[in-house]
Design a protein around this motif. Sequence first.
Motif, PDB file in Angstrom:
ATOM      1  N   PHE A  28       0.896  -1.147  -0.011  1.00  0.00           N
ATOM      2  CA  PHE A  28       0.072   0.086  -0.187  1.00  0.00           C
ATOM      3  C   PHE A  28       0.926   1.236  -0.007  1.00  0.00           C
ATOM      4  O   PHE A  28       1.895   1.506   0.528  1.00  0.00           O
ATOM      5  N   VAL A  29       0.254   2.232  -0.759  1.00  0.00           N
ATOM      6  CA  VAL A  29       0.848   3.688  -0.563  1.00  0.00           C
ATOM      7  C   VAL A  29      -0.380   4.635  -0.421  1.00  0.00           C
ATOM      8  O   VAL A  29      -1.199   4.642  -1.172  1.00  0.00           O
ATOM      9  N   THR A  30      -0.129   5.346   0.795  1.00  0.00           N
ATOM     10  CA  THR A  30      -1.401   6.228   0.963  1.00  0.00           C
ATOM     11  C   THR A  30      -0.954   7.518   0.720  1.00  0.00           C
ATOM     12  O   THR A  30       0.211   8.206   1.260  1.00  0.00           O
ATOM     13  N   LEU A  31      -1.755   8.574   0.366  1.00  0.00           N
ATOM     14  CA  LEU A  31      -1.332   9.775   0.057  1.00  0.00           C
ATOM     15  C   LEU A  31      -2.269  10.571   1.046  1.00  0.00           C
ATOM     16  O   LEU A  31      -3.433  10.088   1.558  1.00  0.00           O
ATOM     17  N   ASP A  32      -1.995  12.098   1.160  1.00  0.00           N
ATOM     18  CA  ASP A  32      -2.996  12.797   2.008  1.00  0.00           C
ATOM     19  C   ASP A  32      -3.824  13.612   0.958  1.00  0.00           C
ATOM     20  O   ASP A  32      -4.826  14.483   1.559  1.00  0.00           O
ATOM     21  N   TRP A  62      18.767  -0.774   6.066  1.00  0.00           N
ATOM     22  CA  TRP A  62      18.812  -2.033   6.367  1.00  0.00           C
ATOM     23  C   TRP A  62      18.118  -2.633   7.662  1.00  0.00           C
ATOM     24  O   TRP A  62      17.210  -3.351   7.659  1.00  0.00           O
ATOM     25  N   PRO A  63      18.377  -1.975   8.559  1.00  0.00           N
ATOM     26  CA  PRO A  63      17.783  -2.253   9.904  1.00  0.00           C
ATOM     27  C   PRO A  63      16.252  -2.237  10.128  1.00  0.00           C
ATOM     28  O   PRO A  63      15.506  -2.553  10.868  1.00  0.00           O
ATOM     29  N   THR A  64      15.653  -1.388   9.350  1.00  0.00           N
ATOM     30  CA  THR A  64      14.234  -0.915   9.327  1.00  0.00           C
ATOM     31  C   THR A  64      13.726  -1.317   7.932  1.00  0.00           C
ATOM     32  O   THR A  64      12.505  -0.946   7.691  1.00  0.00           O
ATOM     33  N   ARG A  65      14.246  -2.389   7.261  1.00  0.00           N
ATOM     34  CA  ARG A  65      13.609  -2.927   5.824  1.00  0.00           C
ATOM     35  C   ARG A  65      12.255  -3.156   6.437  1.00  0.00           C
ATOM     36  O   ARG A  65      11.755  -4.086   7.277  1.00  0.00           O
ATOM     37  N   GLY A  66      11.202  -2.788   5.440  1.00  0.00           N
ATOM     38  CA  GLY A  66       9.631  -3.491   5.422  1.00  0.00           C
ATOM     39  C   GLY A  66       8.981  -2.488   6.397  1.00  0.00           C
ATOM     40  O   GLY A  66       7.659  -2.881   6.346  1.00  0.00           O
ATOM     41  N   GLU A  67       9.505  -1.713   7.396  1.00  0.00           N
ATOM     42  CA  GLU A  67       8.474  -0.930   8.211  1.00  0.00           C
ATOM     43  C   GLU A  67       7.826   0.253   7.319  1.00  0.00           C
ATOM     44  O   GLU A  67       8.475   0.562   6.284  1.00  0.00           O
ATOM     45  N   THR A  68       6.787   0.604   7.884  1.00  0.00           N
ATOM     46  CA  THR A  68       5.863   1.336   7.164  1.00  0.00           C
ATOM     47  C   THR A  68       6.519   3.162   7.150  1.00  0.00           C
ATOM     48  O   THR A  68       6.985   3.264   8.361  1.00  0.00           O
ATOM     49  N   ALA A  69       6.738   3.416   6.032  1.00  0.00           N
ATOM     50  CA  ALA A  69       7.498   4.879   6.314  1.00  0.00           C
ATOM     51  C   ALA A  69       6.504   5.832   5.767  1.00  0.00           C
ATOM     52  O   ALA A  69       5.927   6.082   4.779  1.00  0.00           O
ATOM     53  N   ALA A  70       6.525   6.854   6.851  1.00  0.00           N
ATOM     54  CA  ALA A  70       5.701   8.103   6.563  1.00  0.00           C
ATOM     55  C   ALA A  70       6.711   9.219   6.068  1.00  0.00           C
ATOM     56  O   ALA A  70       7.678   9.770   6.785  1.00  0.00           O
ATOM     57  N   PHE A  92      13.060  -2.271  -0.406  1.00  0.00           N
ATOM     58  CA  PHE A  92      12.815  -3.168   0.686  1.00  0.00           C
ATOM     59  C   PHE A  92      11.109  -3.455   0.610  1.00  0.00           C
ATOM     60  O   PHE A  92      10.700  -4.214   1.659  1.00  0.00           O
ATOM     61  N   GLY A  93      10.316  -3.065  -0.107  1.00  0.00           N
ATOM     62  CA  GLY A  93       8.972  -3.260  -0.146  1.00  0.00           C
ATOM     63  C   GLY A  93       8.228  -2.565   1.207  1.00  0.00           C
ATOM     64  O   GLY A  93       7.385  -3.298   1.737  1.00  0.00           O
ATOM     65  N   SER A  94       8.629  -1.648   1.401  1.00  0.00           N
ATOM     66  CA  SER A  94       8.023  -0.649   2.658  1.00  0.00           C
ATOM     67  C   SER A  94       6.762  -0.171   2.230  1.00  0.00           C
ATOM     68  O   SER A  94       6.674   0.609   1.399  1.00  0.00           O
ATOM     69  N   PRO A  95       5.801  -0.257   3.049  1.00  0.00           N
ATOM     70  CA  PRO A  95       4.636   0.583   2.929  1.00  0.00           C
ATOM     71  C   PRO A  95       4.792   1.813   2.976  1.00  0.00           C
ATOM     72  O   PRO A  95       5.573   2.430   3.795  1.00  0.00           O
ATOM     73  N   LEU A  96       4.260   2.850   2.085  1.00  0.00           N
ATOM     74  CA  LEU A  96       4.472   4.245   1.958  1.00  0.00           C
ATOM     75  C   LEU A  96       3.301   5.198   2.450  1.00  0.00           C
ATOM     76  O   LEU A  96       2.170   4.902   2.022  1.00  0.00           O
ATOM     77  N   VAL A  97       3.530   6.261   3.070  1.00  0.00           N
ATOM     78  CA  VAL A  97       2.423   7.194   3.432  1.00  0.00           C
ATOM     79  C   VAL A  97       3.289   8.643   3.004  1.00  0.00           C
ATOM     80  O   VAL A  97       4.226   8.967   3.877  1.00  0.00           O
ATOM     81  N   LEU A  98       2.620   9.314   2.069  1.00  0.00           N
ATOM     82  CA  LEU A  98       3.446  10.261   1.402  1.00  0.00           C
ATOM     83  C   LEU A  98       2.663  11.532   1.728  1.00  0.00           C
ATOM     84  O   LEU A  98       1.470  11.610   1.319  1.00  0.00           O
ATOM     85  N   ILE A  99       3.085  12.601   2.428  1.00  0.00           N
ATOM     86  CA  ILE A  99       2.527  13.443   3.064  1.00  0.00           C
ATOM     87  C   ILE A  99       2.874  14.807   2.294  1.00  0.00           C
ATOM     88  O   ILE A  99       4.078  15.237   2.093  1.00  0.00           O
ATOM     89  N   PRO A 112       3.506   4.397  11.495  1.00  0.00           N
ATOM     90  CA  PRO A 112       4.746   4.299  10.729  1.00  0.00           C
ATOM     91  C   PRO A 112       5.968   3.835  11.690  1.00  0.00           C
ATOM     92  O   PRO A 112       6.217   4.338  12.903  1.00  0.00           O
ATOM     93  N   GLY A 113       6.974   3.301  11.164  1.00  0.00           N
ATOM     94  CA  GLY A 113       7.883   2.777  12.019  1.00  0.00           C
ATOM     95  C   GLY A 113       9.281   3.710  11.516  1.00  0.00           C
ATOM     96  O   GLY A 113      10.295   3.748  12.013  1.00  0.00           O
ATOM     97  N   ILE A 114       8.983   4.410  10.391  1.00  0.00           N
ATOM     98  CA  ILE A 114      10.075   4.973   9.861  1.00  0.00           C
ATOM     99  C   ILE A 114       9.662   6.540   9.623  1.00  0.00           C
ATOM    100  O   ILE A 114       8.105   6.544   8.893  1.00  0.00           O
ATOM    101  N   VAL A 115       9.906   7.724  10.063  1.00  0.00           N
ATOM    102  CA  VAL A 115       9.367   9.205   9.678  1.00  0.00           C
ATOM    103  C   VAL A 115      10.706  10.038   9.385  1.00  0.00           C
ATOM    104  O   VAL A 115      11.441   9.836  10.019  1.00  0.00           O
ATOM    105  N   GLU A 116      10.260  10.494   8.100  1.00  0.00           N
ATOM    106  CA  GLU A 116      11.483  11.475   7.628  1.00  0.00           C
ATOM    107  C   GLU A 116      10.904  12.697   7.150  1.00  0.00           C
ATOM    108  O   GLU A 116       9.786  12.769   6.274  1.00  0.00           O
ATOM    109  N   THR A 117      11.259  13.832   7.703  1.00  0.00           N
ATOM    110  CA  THR A 117      11.054  15.143   6.961  1.00  0.00           C
ATOM    111  C   THR A 117      12.220  16.021   7.321  1.00  0.00           C
ATOM    112  O   THR A 117      13.352  15.765   7.412  1.00  0.00           O
TER     113      THR A 117
END
Length: 522
Positions: A30-34, A211-219, A239-246, A263-268
């Motif tokens: 899944f890929v979720t948008l806002d 690599w340590p966070t491969r597969g975690e949902t990323a926002a 890595f096949g990570s689900p994405l939340v694109l804001i 999410p297990g990963i957050v970057e901004t």
Amino acid sequence: MRPQQPLLTDRGFYLGPMFRQAAERHGPVFVTLDRPLDVHPGLGVDLTYTVLADLVDELSAQLWEAGIRPAEEVAVHKTDNVDIVLLTCALSRIGAVPALLSPGLAGPVVGRLLERLHTPWLITDRAKLEGPLKDVDVAGLVRGTLSVDDAPGAVPLEKYAGSAPRRAVRMHSREPALITHSSGTTGLPKLAVHCANTMWNRLVPQKAMGWPTRGETAALHMSFVHSRFYHLLGVLLSFGSPLVLITDPDPANVAPILTRHRPGIVETHPNTFVLWEELADAPGAPLSRVRSYGSTFDAIHPRTVQRLLDASERRAPWLIQLYGQSETGPVAFQWFTRRGASRMDGRRVGIGIPGFTRVRVADESGRSVKPGSPGRIEARTRGRILTYLGAREQYQRQLDRGWWQMGDMGYRSRWGALYLIDREIDQIDAVHSNLEIEDTLMSRLEELREVVIVPGADREPVPVVCVRGEQALDPDRWREATADLPTLAEPRQWRFEDLPMTATWKVKRVEITRMLAEGAVA
């Protein structure tokens, strides 16, 4: 005799096939948008790798049918949305060179950048053509204008709907593949030319870090016109990570999305993380499952790091900080943990990336200085851009026998850790480090949304402050917080929205100095 293989054929990061390769490898993740895509609003906001791969293929067919061909430059300048990414991938898929221009650029700046390109195509929308570009001679600067909507004076992409699919075009790994621009904090942005090979050299170490966070949902809330976004996207898709694109960073918009997806990963951007500090104790605990925060583009305040890490309920969350710029990609990195964040030095930006980057501090003669001595930060990296488009001499001036001048002042410790003092252009004689004072004030005054130290008319340090909720700055608390600091001018309180910013929310300090000289007030 075995046929000779072309050199480096597998050492290129190509944007065109990213989504298709991810869909084939991982399926309908899944890929979720806002907000819905401008190029296909009917798809809604809950999408998948497969849906986006199909859309990239469809867009590439439309762009080819419109007349765009390999090696041609195509400026993408439209309202901020995720379809900037899809258009970039679609252009790359047919061998064209996307030139990504920030949605926040003023019309005249866009016009000057279009002049530096080689009679490019332009992909835009009604909001841009009838707004910032209204007084720009767009028709005289481009070979054709395409629009994602019904903008007058442009050909709608929808005209080419149903075009026959095109086979992907793969350009040589040292040919121009992507054009982004610098932040423009000190003037007209520079157009940075990337190729697939230098982009690959940025991608590989970032994959190792992820690599340590491969597969975690990323926002992610990041500039869609910055090269860092595409490298992070390449890592996450692999890595096949689900994405939340804001797109909209307002905490009122972000909190429900993060609460829903955990999410297990957050970057901004660092300044957005300051804004998101209020999510740390928001209802629903939107940051409770974060394992890794990512911060790049600028140094991040220690107070912000502590609040973000404390908001996670994971056993050992961390924040990874990358130091670099558009021209080089990341050249230094470091991790912060809960234990380390409580005593972190916000000026420490880490060490070079083994096997990919080297960092040194040099004097004006280009000689390395002793540990602890301040000097000019320089980097040697395999990820350096090919050139500045239309400004080759300026590019060469920043090189010294393969060492790239970062434009920052800093020093290195005995153990090789790099510490940032200030941008060269921002230094004030009366202050050792503007950035250090800003970190101190942000830690002492939790009500601050931002503080920026800039030189005044007589080169005195002038603090420009923004307070959360637009409340008035408490003069007693300010005096107490600055009592042991170098003498500062009286603070100027501005609204955060009035600070001149880049696409990655970097404060344009030179612009603030100019505004103060012209009498700008709160």
